[in-house]
Design an enzyme around this catalytic site. Structure first.
Site, PDB file in Angstrom:
ATOM      1  N   THR B  57     -34.624  -0.274  47.777  1.00  0.00           N
ATOM      2  CA  THR B  57     -35.372   0.267  46.639  1.00  0.00           C
ATOM      3  C   THR B  57     -34.396   1.002  45.734  1.00  0.00           C
ATOM      4  OG1 THR B  57     -37.260   1.575  45.893  1.00  0.00           O
ATOM      5  CG2 THR B  57     -36.174   2.325  47.911  1.00  0.00           C
ATOM      6  N   GLU B  58     -34.514   0.748  44.436  1.00  0.00           N
ATOM      7  CA  GLU B  58     -33.472   1.166  43.491  1.00  0.00           C
ATOM      8  C   GLU B  58     -33.321   2.682  43.410  1.00  0.00           C
ATOM      9  OE1 GLU B  58     -35.801  -1.005  40.829  1.00  0.00           O
ATOM     10  OE2 GLU B  58     -36.049   0.607  39.388  1.00  0.00           O
ATOM     11  N   ASN B  59     -34.373   3.414  43.817  1.00  0.00           N
ATOM     12  CA  ASN B  59     -34.278   4.870  43.780  1.00  0.00           C
ATOM     13  C   ASN B  59     -33.554   5.449  44.986  1.00  0.00           C
ATOM     14  OD1 ASN B  59     -36.768   3.820  44.853  1.00  0.00           O
ATOM     15  ND2 ASN B  59     -37.479   5.920  45.113  1.00  0.00           N
ATOM     16  N   SER B  99     -26.789   3.366  44.387  1.00  0.00           N
ATOM     17  CA  SER B  99     -27.884   2.413  44.554  1.00  0.00           C
ATOM     18  C   SER B  99     -27.762   1.263  43.557  1.00  0.00           C
ATOM     19  CB  SER B  99     -29.227   3.117  44.375  1.00  0.00           C
ATOM     20  OG  SER B  99     -30.281   2.216  44.628  1.00  0.00           O
TER      21      SER B  99
END
Lengths: 227, 221, 221, 227
Positions: B57-59, B99
């Site tokens: 997940t990009e966060n 990330s």
């Protein structure tokens, strides 16, 4: 120079009109609500705010925008189901928006902290967000030139600080904190806990104290909510 | 061109969940995958333990688990859609630049994204309707589109008005150029690339019926 | 120009340790400092606890302690000169890109470096003699010279042959352009900058004697 | 794809002649001696090696250089008191040297892993190491254009790996490991210990398993020495 400060009000007191302020957080995770509230109370205006979003609901950054204190937003995702204050200001032409792909936002913030004057990235090539920007074919891919985003102040949230200002974060609340701490001239951190120097394992420090200027402990109930 | 239905693998068009299941089945074991917000998130419901897929997940997380329920809900553990999620054994957390380095450095095997339009050459439009009063919001879409080794799109083939979303050239603002490798729709799966668009399989219709719907010349797998 | 010795703060030229002590005294409390390999390392011997200085080593650490002795020696804990060192409470480890981001991003208050030559405008030459058969080796010198807020040089004022190392223009290959802010030598301390070179204090000689030795026009503090 | 491999020999067996090989370590700390020895044994030649140094004493990289297997070194600090094998090859004109300021070396390796096509940095401006390179005035400083360093293979050393290939390191032996792991197409890691998945705290993982392809446990006495 590192200072431990008693209240969020004192921590943000030096923020001037016209400042560029980075605010950590992705959605509500890692968002330093108490520092943002203090920024609201301190009266600084004409701000450029760097945050992934443009505020949610009726709190924090959304409120700062509602009150007309933000001249410009630099963010990747302003439009959300509850971003009504930004939406209203934007449609009224009362706030400027620099829309940045999230990875460019992160990398440009990182570049500011790392002393990089600019870089080429394939992200955004051929899109409206790269219009007018220099492009170059590198490693077989067309790439776009992007420049660092510096800030006067960063407001971030971490889990713990030690006496040297070393920080650790919690889960996905880490997000923009470490890179914003490095990119700003003055970094103000709210933490849940201040621990004795030597009690954080040096292998696990995420933000070294060199990037931290002011630490304020925010006690009481967390205002974090599930978006 | 023939009307034989050898590539028709389902009697009916696929529903959203069936389509998610189809995408899930096509993800190679051991892959690192990012599932976009919305419909692509459904894919996670059909990944099997044997596939050993790691979700990004990009966060700031690898090893994301299913959505959190009840006591598991933790405001500090959310996905890119800001939904509370869980952590699997072997997970890791990192900051935003790290990330996106994973995404932009070509380390993700697959990302699955929704789309307004995909072009014959794999251009993707999924972030902005282009409407003059719309507030633009891009998030990590351009980074995913440009950075992942394979970009799978999931969408209905037609708009509500019956117009093909697979087009010769996108009319919506682009997210990325020539980045889409596969398009999963309710009616067919398409492979896109520099050589044009190939229909890999169809659901509840024939190749020729698909060709009727899509305003570009299709090839059969 | 006067020959009075009001800026003479020592009866004799300073030895290496006295010079290190002088540099240490001039480092502001709370500073983050990188001490170069060789002579600058001596400065650490004279930093006091009250100064609360944090030492950075480019191979990935803040909060470096004194050289390791006996049981403390650990091959995984070394400084930039590859000497075993120790870890102080509040230390942190990071990888090389993060370590050099600290240096290059302007986060170090001071670095202290040795030099072959320093020019009137603060150019530094300290990495390469320029001899045709010498194997060049630069390490982190250019990053430190360019990145630290203040660059202090420690060197003898004269070569063994009696030639000034403070020069109008460097003849040795440059490490950085206009980067040096102070030069600590056995005979005097110089402030360098765009306005020229100022003598802040002298050791065992007068301003005029220093001016005789140095082939550029000096100012008195 | 992640594989746990029994011997260092099998781990390096796929390295081809002409490869670019990154080797972790700063001095002896973090240097994967056993993997380098295996690279020696596997016979691959005509290598481009990326390492901070150019070998020390009569072991590891120094030996690989002595045996003429390295066509080119990309490093920041080749000359050391005990770098006699490199010195000899260099003076004989039998090895090419690309000398890179250490921060540029680190940032260029990081750029390769992060998908950056090139960047501007003030480091090296006005020096012989920037000769012939593009320069630009950015943020009020003259800066030099630098490009990423990609590699076919990285050989690195970590302390522990879990079943997902997540890595943690030890003290200053971390150095180039994390950025080389991200920059290479194929990353081979020697670790002292393989631990069950779930036993590394997700907050403390330094290299996520996505960057790791082969893990081999190297038991026995550490060959690390004090330089």
């Amino acid at each position: 120079m590192l200072n431990f400060i008693d209240t969020v009000g004192e921590a943000v007191a030096g923020i001037k009109d016209g400042s560029t302020v980075m605010i950590g957080g992705f959605g509500n995770a890692g968002q330093p609500f108490e520092l943002i509230d203090a920024l609201m109370d301190c009266g600084a205006k004409d701000l450029t705010v760097v945050n992934n979003n443009a505020g949610q609901g009726d709190q924090g950054l959304a409120l700062l925008i509602k009150e007309g204190r933000v001249r410009k937003m630099i963010c990747s995702f302003p439009r959300q189901s509850d971003s009504w204050h930004f939406d209203a200001k934007f449609h009224a032409g009362e706030i400027e928006l620099e829309l940045v792909p999230q990875g460019n936002l992160a990398e440009r913030i990182r570049a500011a902290g790392a002393g990089i004057g600019g870089f080429f990235t394939p992200t955004g090539y051929g899109t409206t967000l790269a219009e007018g920007k220099e492009t170059r074919l590198l490693d077989g891919k067309w790439q776009v030139f992007e420049t660092p985003i510096h800030a006067d102040v960063a407001l971030i949230k971490a889990l713990k600080a030690d006496g040297k200002g070393n920080l650790v974060y919690r889960k996905t609340a880490r997000n923009f904190g470490p890179i914003m701490a490095a990119a700003a001239k003055h970094t103000i951190v709210q933490v849940s806990e201040i621990v004795p120097t030597g009690s954080l394992d040096p292998e696990n420090v995420v933000t070294p104290g060199i990037y931290v200027n002011s630490v304020v402990r925010v006690g009481g109930t967390s205002r974090e909510q599930v978006a | 061109m023939s009307t034989q239905t050898s590539i028709q693998t389902s009697e009916k068009p696929l529903g959203r969940d069936e389509l998610a299941q189809r995408v899930a089945r096509d993800i190679a074991p051991g892959s690192f995958v990012n599932l976009g917000i919305g419909q692509p998130t459904l894919v996670s419901n059909y990944l099997t333990e044997e596939q050993n897929i790691t979700l990004h997940t990009e966060n700031g997380m690898l090893g994301m688990g299913p959505a959190a329920v009840g006591e598991e809900i933790d405001g500090d553990l959310i996905n890119a859609g800001k939904i509370p999620v869980t952590e699997l054994p072997g997970a890791s957390y990192f900051h935003h630049a790290d990330s996106f380095a994973i995404m932009r450095g070509g380390h993700l095997d697959i990302c699955v994204l929704g789309a307004f339009q995909v072009s014959a050459t794999g251009d993707l439009a999924n972030w902005h309707t282009g409407a003059p009063d719309a507030i633009p919001a891009v998030g990590g879409a351009m980074d995913l589109a440009t950075g992942a080794k394979d970009v799978f799109v999931m969408m209905t083939l037609l708009t509500r008005e019956g117009v093909s979303k697979l087009v010769e050239q996108c009319t919506y603002p682009l997210t990325g150029v020539g980045c889409v490798t596969r398009v999963y729709t309710d009616k067919a799966v398409f492979l896109t690339g520099p050589d044009g668009v190939t229909v890999r399989e169809t659901f509840g219709c024939t190749f020729d019926e698909i060709q009727e719907l899509v305003p570009l010349s299709l090839k059969k797998a």
